[in-house]
Design a protein around this motif. Structure first.
Motif, short mmCIF file in Angstrom:
data_model
loop_
_atom_site.label_atom_id
_atom_site.label_comp_id
_atom_site.label_asym_id
_atom_site.label_seq_id
_atom_site.Cartn_x
_atom_site.Cartn_y
_atom_site.Cartn_z
N THR A 454 0.88 -1.17 0.00
CA THR A 454 0.00 0.00 0.00
C THR A 454 0.91 1.21 0.00
OG1 THR A 454 -1.68 -1.17 1.29
CG2 THR A 454 -1.90 1.22 1.11
N THR A 455 0.93 1.93 -1.11
CA THR A 455 1.83 3.07 -1.27
C THR A 455 1.29 4.26 -0.47
OG1 THR A 455 0.73 4.09 -3.17
CG2 THR A 455 2.25 2.26 -3.63
N PRO A 456 2.12 5.27 -0.23
CA PRO A 456 1.61 6.49 0.43
C PRO A 456 0.42 7.09 -0.32
CG PRO A 456 4.00 6.49 0.45
CD PRO A 456 3.59 5.32 -0.39
N LEU A 457 0.51 7.17 -1.62
CA LEU A 457 -0.61 7.70 -2.42
C LEU A 457 -1.88 6.89 -2.20
CD1 LEU A 457 -1.75 9.57 -4.61
CD2 LEU A 457 -0.85 7.97 -6.32
N GLN A 458 -1.76 5.57 -2.26
CA GLN A 458 -2.94 4.72 -2.06
C GLN A 458 -3.50 4.88 -0.66
OE1 GLN A 458 -1.03 1.01 -3.02
NE2 GLN A 458 -1.80 0.98 -5.13
N GLY A 459 -2.62 4.93 0.33
CA GLY A 459 -3.08 5.07 1.71
C GLY A 459 -3.84 6.37 1.93
N LEU A 460 -3.30 7.46 1.40
CA LEU A 460 -3.95 8.77 1.55
C LEU A 460 -5.24 8.85 0.76
CD1 LEU A 460 -0.67 10.86 1.25
CD2 LEU A 460 -2.06 10.65 3.33
#
Length: 779
Positions: A454-460
């Protein structure tokens, strides 16, 4: 003719079918082979093995090992000196590969482990430096326990071994070191506690029998190893010149704790030399200290291929046989790779080493495998035999990876009211930076294949509507797209910049040259912040620290977070902190220095203490008193904690024998051993410090209580030193009492110039945050 032609065609078809069938059978055989663990003493498949004493589980390990070694020829013994042992079929011993890794999850970097259809991945926890930032000892052990469970599960389907060459407990001495990310940081106390807890998590069985191992851990790289490849200095040829004081005070404590307190099954010697001797050929360091003083119950292994290195690169010996002999006689039991196995016979024939020394080495190796159950027959019939693919990447394990990342994240700056962001107030979020959509980068080095990313972009983006602009093509950031990134920032309600490093900047065999953000990252950050209309959150993904003074002083950058390399669930953890689902509680495990520091200090200078005459500033928070960007143990939270000292002595009086020389003359210090260490403070050798800790903020949170002490300035003592730490979780207005047990001779002692522990007499200062307490030690 027609018949003949048809027969030829049929023959061709038959040939193709036969090859296809053979191919399918071969694949099936490989799959079946892979689905079975490797083990010795298979008395079910070969009943004759039951007559061998080394297969008799009713005997003690020493008796079994003696029997096994006595049955081997010299040629067969030599096989077991290398990490890829080919086995002895006549005794029912299969080939075994010793090299598996589990730094922060089961890894396939070691050739003893592989991922396949049965187990395509394993839980990838945060890189060690971030986990250490949690200062949560129970978390360290919990991660180790999950990793060992997944390792055993993989072993049971033939995908992994039982011997894992982790953890790395070297001191993160210099901020440029590429492998600092693998370590628990710069402090010996934190590193020691991490080492013991993680080793116990890996090794301890459910029954708690010290003679049994779940998997075998290995503390590395012994010792004074923390330069890989910096300018013209390389680990293969580097001679670490270390004085006795720094060795005893800084470099050795984590390894001692590993062996003495953690009962680790293995220690790995390093590539470098220490004071002119290769560590893997130094009898004082191996036989003298690890085996002699610390009483290692296990084996000593070389880094790969250190025995070759001391011959080929260091030219420490004249022949390959001599390299093998010197390392074995020094106390080395196992050579990672093949060099020892290839040249041991040469050493024996030349009279450089005898068979008795080889027996001793392989006996340590076999004893470890016996503690693992390798010689106990079918693992499916042993404890942990029921583990399999279903026990890898479980929901609980993946949630622990997320929680570990959350607990480690360090909030370094947070202007009033900036974070946490309110999802209801953020209609559009701009997510910018070369690490904003990172996957592999989040793992750091020595990683395996994660369950998922889960990338930072996906998490946010799971929380609020997010738009993305990388800003740079990669972390090297040679030509940033400032225009597009700034335009996106200007149109959003808030900005999250995810910057920092990856393994192209810092890793094994690659040290940094400076402390600046790579390439033109600083320019990108500054211009995006200038264009932004709302809060700007700078997220640094890295193993080591950076000189980000520009961001610290930029009012437009409202918050700064360091997230290490946060593992497979890094994006979820980052979002949890930014949106306030988790209250940050991480603290830096290393000092963040300004660039001016590394301009003064060569990596090759191993001295910890400052030298004013040479302008040398010293290293780590314990000895460096200069300017920092962020200090060791810095970290903010969304709530506030108060401390109140409840109990601590003002005076510790040591009782000396009548003939002790310090009774008749003034002494600066006493030996930290002797009768006076047993009769301090009203007949006991320790005392307690009690602290009331209260959450006086408006939300629940976790908090690390640090107990430091500053001793009198004798023997080049530290500016301050971490005595202990305790993680507490408190609700709003909740309070608790934290108790530290302080051993006068162990905890309040310092190391003198020749490496001996001394109790400094006079005024000591205990401090927890801004709370300070004076303590006097007298005779």
């Amino acid at each position: 003719m027609a018949s003949s032609s048809l027969t030829g065609r049929n023959r061709a078809l038959f040939s193709v079918s036969t090859l296809l069938l053979c191919f399918l059978l071969c694949i099936s055989e490989q799959s079946n082979a892979q689905s079975s663990p490797v083990f010795a003493c298979d008395v079910t498949g070969n009943p004759s093995l039951a007559g061998f004493r080394f297969c008799n589980t009713g005997l003690n390990i020493k008796a079994r090992v003696t029997d096994l070694v006595g049955r081997l020829t010299l040629e067969e013994k030599i096989v077991f000196l290398g990490s890829k042992a080919i086995g002895v079929s006549r005794l029912g011993i299969p080939a075994y590969n010793w090299w598996s890794e589990a730094l922060h999850g089961v890894s396939d970097l070691g050739s003893g482990t592989s991922f396949s259809g049965q187990v395509p991945g394993a839980t990838s926890f945060p890189q060690v430096i971030l986990t250490a930032a949690s200062y949560n000892v129970s978390l360290f052990q919990a991660i180790g326990k999950v990793v060992s469970t997944e390792a055993r599960a993989m072993y049971n389907v033939g995908s992994a071994g039982l011997t894992f060459w982790s953890p790395n407990v070297n001191i993160f001495r210099d901020p440029r070191w590429g492998r600092g990310q693998e370590t628990p940081g710069e402090d010996p106390e934190l590193s020691s506690k991490y080492a013991v807890a993680y080793v116990r998590g890996l090794q301890e069985t459910d029954g708690g029998d010290p003679n049994r191992l779940k998997v075998a851990a290995c503390c590395k790289h012994y010792t004074a190893y923390d330069v890989d490849n910096w300018k013209d200095v390389h680990r293969f040829t580097f001679n670490a010149v270390v004085n006795q004081q720094d060795m005893a005070d800084t470099f050795q404590p984590p390894f001692k704790s590993c062996v003495v307190d953690g009962n680790v099954a293995s220690v790995m010697c390093s590539y470098n030399q220490v004071n002119g001797k290769p560590t893997c050929a130094d009898p004082d360091l191996l036989s003298g200290v690890i085996r002699g003083q610390w009483k290692l119950n296990g084996y000593i292994v070389s880094d790969c291929d250190s025995v070759d290195v001391l011959y080929t690169n260091q030219h420490y010996v004249k022949t390959k046989g001599e390299a093998v002999a010197k390392s074995i006689l020094a106390g080395l039991d196992l050579n990672c790779d093949h060099f020892t196995g290839e040249h041991a016979m040469e050493a024996v024939k030349a009279g450089l080493v005898n068979e008795t020394a080889i027996d001793k080495a392989i006996s340590n190796n076999f004893a470890t495998l016996m503690r693992l159950g390798f010689f106990d027959g079918d693992p499916k019939k042993q404890p942990y035999g029921g583990l399999g693919p279903k026990d890898v990447c479980t929901a609980d394990n993946q949630e622990l990876a997320r929680d570990a990342a959350r607990q480690g994240i360090v909030m370094l700056k947070n202007s009033a009211g900036s974070l946490p962001l309110s999802p209801s107030a953020i209609k559009t979020l701009a997510v910018i930076g070369p690490n904003a959509n990172a996957t592999l980068t989040m793992l750091g080095n020595y990683h395996g294949k994660p369950c998922k990313y889960t990338t930072p972009l996906q998490g946010l983006a799971e929380t609020v509507s997010s738009t993305y602009q990388p800003g740079c093509s990669n972390v090297a950031c040679p030509e940033p797209d400032i225009g597009s990134a700034a335009a996106l920032a200007a149109s959003a309600d808030a900005v999250v910049l995810v910057m920092g490093a990856d393994q192209s900047i810092e890793q094994e065999d690659l040290d940094r040259l400076d402390l600046y953000l790579p390439g033109k990252q600083q320019e990108l950050v500054t211009q995006v912040a200038k264009a932004a209309k709302g809060p700007v959150v700078l997220v640094i993904m890295s193993g080591g620290g950076f000189d980000i003074t520009f961001a610290k002083n930029d009012e437009k950058i409202t918050s700064i977070m360091w997230v290490g390399y946060p593992g497979q669930a890094g994006g979820l953890a980052i979002a949890d902190v930014i949106f306030g689902r988790h209250n940050p509680s991480g603290n830096l495990p290393m000092t963040w220095y300004p660039q001016s520091y590394v301009e003064k200090v060569p990596m090759s200078n191993m001295n910890m203490r400052p030298d004013k005459s040479k302008g040398y500033p010293g290293r780590t928070y314990r000895f460096y008193a200069g300017e920092t960007v962020y200090a060791f143990a810095d970290g903010l939270t969304y709530t506030k904690f108060d401390h109140q000292l409840i109990k601590a002595p003002r005076l510790v009086s040591l009782s000396l024998d009548d003939n002790h020389p310090c009774r008749s003359s003034e002494c600066q210090s006493l030996d930290a051993i002797g009768p006076h260490c047993e009769n301090a403070v009203e007949g006991v050798s320790d005392f307690e410090v009690h602290l009331k800790v209260k959450n006086v903020g408006d939300r629940e949170g976790s908090h690390t209580v640090f107990l430091f002490f500053t001793p009198p300035q004798v023997h080049g003592s530290p500016i301050k030193h971490l005595l202990g730490f305790e993680k507490v979780r408190l609700g709003k207005s909740e309070e608790t009492v934290v108790r530290f047990n302080v051993d006068v001779c162990k905890d309040l002692s310092v190391v003198d110039e020749i490496g001996k522990r001394k109790i400094a007499l006079g005024h000591h200062l205990l401090h927890v945050g801004s709370l300070k307490h004076s303590l006097n030690i007298s005779v």
